[in-house]
Design an enzyme around this catalytic site. Structure first.
Site, PDB file in Angstrom:
ATOM      1  N   LYS A   1       0.821  -1.213   0.000  1.00 53.01           N
ATOM      2  CA  LYS A   1       0.000   0.000   0.000  1.00 53.01           C
ATOM      3  C   LYS A   1       0.858   1.268   0.000  1.00 53.01           C
ATOM      4  O   LYS A   1       0.492   2.273  -0.608  1.00 53.01           O
ATOM      5  CB  LYS A   1      -0.897  -0.026   1.237  1.00 53.01           C
ATOM      6  CG  LYS A   1      -2.005   0.968   1.220  1.00 53.01           C
ATOM      7  CD  LYS A   1      -2.921   0.708   2.394  1.00 53.01           C
ATOM      8  CE  LYS A   1      -3.800   1.926   2.650  1.00 53.01           C
ATOM      9  NZ  LYS A   1      -4.428   1.854   3.964  1.00 53.01           N
ATOM     10  N   GLY A   2       1.984   1.225   0.675  1.00 54.77           N
ATOM     11  CA  GLY A   2       2.912   2.353   0.631  1.00 54.77           C
ATOM     12  C   GLY A   2       2.458   3.575   1.399  1.00 54.77           C
ATOM     13  O   GLY A   2       1.801   3.467   2.429  1.00 54.77           O
TER      14      GLY A   2
END
Ligand code: B12
Length: 263
Positions: free
Chosen positions: A136-137
């Site tokens: 997802k970062g």
């Protein structure tokens, strides 16, 4: 702000508020003084006479609890910094997007980069390391798990340094990524230096990139503690990926123009 943004000269950079070079800054702080005229005067005197800012203006003052007042002020800073004279931080790293990092690793290393990360010691804050490593970062940019040429292992939080290191050897990591958020009583310093000492004791310091991050970490502090780099608030995963990829490439195979000339 005008629709055509003016470029500031980098040899004299001042804070920007309403227009270029106005030096306007916003401050917020709490004074241990009861809300009222005395507290207001104390806030103004502190900013004007002690902090060296001019034209302070209180835009918000709120009683917090008996004996404490919270302030927001505007003031003007008369100083400027010369960016050209700053000991360039991580100058060697070229900014790269996710796609550019992947292409660079494919071309320069030709093998996946293995990274392992954790929030260590008693530190339970996992959002920072997750935002760098997980798919997802952070803020719309993928974490290293999403990169084609990275293999990312995230051990989570409250991981003892010994366990992190054992797993790093197990997966043959190229880089260890440590997150530290709690800095009370210098806890982060202990956790970080202990890891460096363990790696050195194993005789593996040259084989491993050590990278740390967190809201109070700077590149300078990281290097002082024996790490290769440090990243702070606002770091994107591709910043970290670009650093790791370029650093490994430089260590494994120097660029062609830096190689010895053929005889
Ligand atoms: C969420 C949170 C918690 C959650 C954590 C849940 C979890 N699973 O992570 C819970 C409720 C458990 C918690 C507990 C505590 N917390 Co807390 N918490 C926060 C909070 C609100 C947000 C932190 C966060 O997630 N930020 C978002 C991430 C994305 O930002 P980041 O960590 O800075 O990460 C970025 C960069 O720093 C960098 N980065 C981070 N790590 C790494 C690693 C590498 C390798 C790299 C390259 C980059 C990198 O990249 C990220 C993306 O840009 C902050 C306050 C705040 N608003 O910041 C307090 C805060 C961090 N907590 C604090 C405190 C004091 C605690 C407690 C001690 C409170 C208590 N007395 O119990 C406990 C500590 C428990 C422990 N043993 O660690 C203080 C820390 C003060 C200090 N300097 O020491 C803060 C600042 C609150 C405050 N103002 O007092 N907390």
């Amino acid at each position: 702000m005008s629709s055509v943004a003016q470029r500031a000269s980098l040899d004299a950079v001042r804070p920007y508020g309403d227009h270029l070079d106005d030096g306007l800054v916003q401050l917020s702080f709490t004074l241990p003084v009861d809300h009222g005229p005395l507290a207001r005067e104390a806030a103004l005197a502190l900013v004007r006479d002690k902090m060296g800012l001019i034209k302070p203006e209180i835009v918000h003052a709120k009683p917090l609890t008996p004996g404490y007042t919270y302030f927001v002020l505007f003031a003007q800073c008369q100083h400027a910094v010369d960016c050209d004279r700053l000991a360039a931080v991580r100058t060697a790293t070229r900014a790269m997007s996710e796609e550019e990092v992947d292409a660079f690793v494919a071309e320069r290393l030709g093998r996946p980069i293995v990274v392992i990360g954790a929030s260590t010691g008693t530190d339970t804050h996992s959002v920072g390391i997750d935002s760098i490593l997980n798919l997802k970062g952070f803020d719309g940019r993928h974490g290293l798990e999403a990169y084609h040429w990275f293999r990312a292992h995230n051990l989570g939080s409250q991981v003892p340094n010994t366990a992190l290191l054992a797993k790093a050897f197990d997966v043959e990591a190229d880089a260890i990524l440590v997150s530290q958020t709690v800095t009370q009583q210098g806890l982060h310093l202990h956790n970080l230096t202990e890891l460096v000492e363990l790696v050195e004791a194993e005789g593996k310091r040259r084989d491993l990139l050590l990278v740390c991050g967190g809201p109070r970490i700077t590149d300078e502090l990281a290097k002082e503690l024996g790490f290769d780099a440090g990243f702070s608030k606002g770091t994107y995963p591709n910043d970290v990926a670009a650093f790791i990829a370029q650093e490994l490439a430089a260590r494994e195979r120097p660029p062609v123009d830096a190689a010895a000339p053929e005889l």
